[in-house]
Scaffold this motif. Structure first.
Motif, short mmCIF file in Angstrom:
data_model
loop_
_atom_site.label_atom_id
_atom_site.label_comp_id
_atom_site.label_asym_id
_atom_site.label_seq_id
_atom_site.Cartn_x
_atom_site.Cartn_y
_atom_site.Cartn_z
N VAL A 1 -0.50 -7.18 -1.07
CA VAL A 1 -1.19 -8.09 -0.50
C VAL A 1 -0.55 -9.29 -0.71
O VAL A 1 -1.21 -10.21 -2.35
N GLY B 1 -11.09 -8.71 -4.71
CA GLY B 1 -9.94 -8.15 -3.88
C GLY B 1 -9.60 -7.13 -3.00
O GLY B 1 -9.04 -6.61 -2.79
N ALA C 1 -7.33 -4.62 -0.65
CA ALA C 1 -6.56 -3.97 -1.12
C ALA C 1 -7.22 -2.33 -0.54
O ALA C 1 -5.87 -1.60 -0.37
N LEU D 1 -4.76 -7.27 -6.04
CA LEU D 1 -3.42 -7.00 -5.09
C LEU D 1 -1.64 -7.44 -5.24
O LEU D 1 -1.78 -7.02 -4.29
#
Length: 311
Positions: free
Chosen positions: A187, A150, A154, A182
C-alpha cells in the motif's frame, strides 16, 4: 485506584509458582480495576509473555504448568499496566482487524469492531469494479483517507487482490505505525493533509473510504481505554464534530470518478448531517446510512455523480 485495587496489588507481589495461580492473581487485580473481561485479558497477556495462543495458555493452566521467574515478572508488570486501563493492544503490540493482524502502540488510534463494517463496505465496492476495455479483471483504485494504523487500507489490500491502494495520514506518529502495517502489503502511504492529498489521482479513484476524526469537541469518551487514543484521531472539529468529515467529503468528491463509491464512518449523531452534506449540490447520489453492531447509524455510503464541483 480504589483501596481494593491497592490491596490486590499488594497481594499480587507474592510469589506464584504455577501459571494458574498467576492467572488467578491477574484476574483478581483486573476485576478490581474494573476491566470488563479480566480472565480473558489475563490469558491474553500470558499468551503474549509465553509466545503462545490463548487456548494453549488455558490448557497449560489446567495442566498445572509452572513458568520461570522472569516470565512471572513480565506478566505481573503487564497486568499492573492493564489495571491502570492501558489498552490491552498497546501492551501486546498487536490487534486483529478483519483478515489482518496489525502492529499498534502508543500514539495510534486503535481500530474498533464497527470500523470492520466500514472496511467491508469498501471491500464490497472495490470487488464490484468492472474491468475496463481489453481487461479480464478489474483493478480497482482505492484511497483510504485518515488511515491511522492503516487498518482499512490493509484489509482492502488483503481482501481485494489486484487493487491499487493509497493511504493518507497527517499525524507523523500514527503514520509510523501505518507504514509498519502497509509497506509489507504494497500500500502506498502518503503523509499529509487529507484536504490536499493525491491531486494526481483526481477523478480516478473507484473507492474512497475514511474513518476520519469525528467526535464532537468537548465530548469525553466513556470508556477509560478510549481516552488513551490520540486526540488528533478522535475530535473532528466544532460542536458537531463535522469539520473533518466535511474535509473528507470534499476530497472524495475530487478524487472519485463518476460512479465511484464513498464510504465514510461518522458519529451516531451525524447521520443526517453527513447525508445532507453529500446530497448538497447533487455531487453524490444513492446516499445510504448504515448501522453499526449496536444498531446505531455509523457510516454512510454514496455514489459520485458526473456533476462538477461548484466554484
Amino acid at each position: 485506584m480504589t483501596d481494593t485495587v491497592t490491596d490486590r496489588q499488594a497481594d499480587f507481589q507474592t510469589d506464584a509458582v504455577t501459571l494458574e495461580s498467576l492467572l488467578r492473581s491477574s484476574t483478581e487485580l483486573l476485576a478490581a480495576a474494573g476491566v470488563d473481561s479480566p480472565r480473558a485479558d489475563a490469558e491474553l497477556l500470558a499468551a503474549h509473555v509465553l509466545g503462545a495462543g490463548r487456548g494453549e495458555v488455558a490448557a497449560w493452566a489446567i495442566a498445572g504448568r509452572r513458568i520461570d521467574p522472569l516470565q512471572s515478572v513480565d506478566l505481573r508488570r503487564l497486568t499492573i499496566s492493564r489495571a491502570t486501563r492501558t489498552p490491552l493492544q498497546y501492551l501486546t503490540g498487536t490487534t486483529t482487524f478483519r483478515s489482518v493482524e496489525l502492529e499498534v502502540g502508543h500514539g495510534v488510534f486503535l481500530p474498533r469492531p464497527e470500523t470492520e463494517l466500514v472496511a467491508g463496505a469498501a471491500i464490497d465496492a472495490a470487488r464490484a469494479v468492472r474491468p475496463g476495455p481489453g481487461e479480464q479483471d478489474g483493478h480497482p483504485l482505492v484511497v483510504d483517507l485518515c488511515t491511522g494504523s492503516g487498518a482499512i487500507a490493509a484489509a482492502v489490500a488483503s481482501e481485494v487482490p489486484g487493487a491499487t491502494v493509497h493511504a493518507v495520514e497527517a499525524d507523523p506518529e500514527a503514520a509510523w505505525w501505518a507504514a509498519a502495517n502497509l509497506d509489507p502489503r504494497g500500500v502506498a502511504l502518503h503523509v499529509g493533509d487529507a484536504a490536499t492529498a493525491l491531486p494526481d489521482l483526481d477523478g480516478r479513484a473507484d473507492v474512497v473510504v475514511s474513518n476520519p476524526p469525528y467526535v464532537p469537541d468537548g465530548r469525553i469518551p466513556a470508556q477509560a481505554e478510549a481516552r488513551r487514543d490520540p486526540g488528533l484521531a478522535l475530535y473532528g472539529g466544532g460542536a458537531d464534530g463535522m469539520r473533518m468529515p466535511t474535509v473528507v467529503a470534499a476530497t472524495a468528491t475530487r478524487l472519485l470518478r463518476p460512479g465511484g463509491t464513498l464510504v465514510m464512518e461518522h458519529d451516531d449523531t451525524q447521520g443526517e448531517l453527513v447525508a445532507d452534506l453529500l446530497q448538497r449540490e447533487g455531487l453524490f447520489s444513492d446516499v445510504r446510512t448504515r448501522e453499526d453492531l449496536n444498531g446505531r447509524p455509523r457510516y454512510t455510503i454514496a455514489a459520485r455523480t458526473d456533476g462538477t464541483m461548484a466554484r
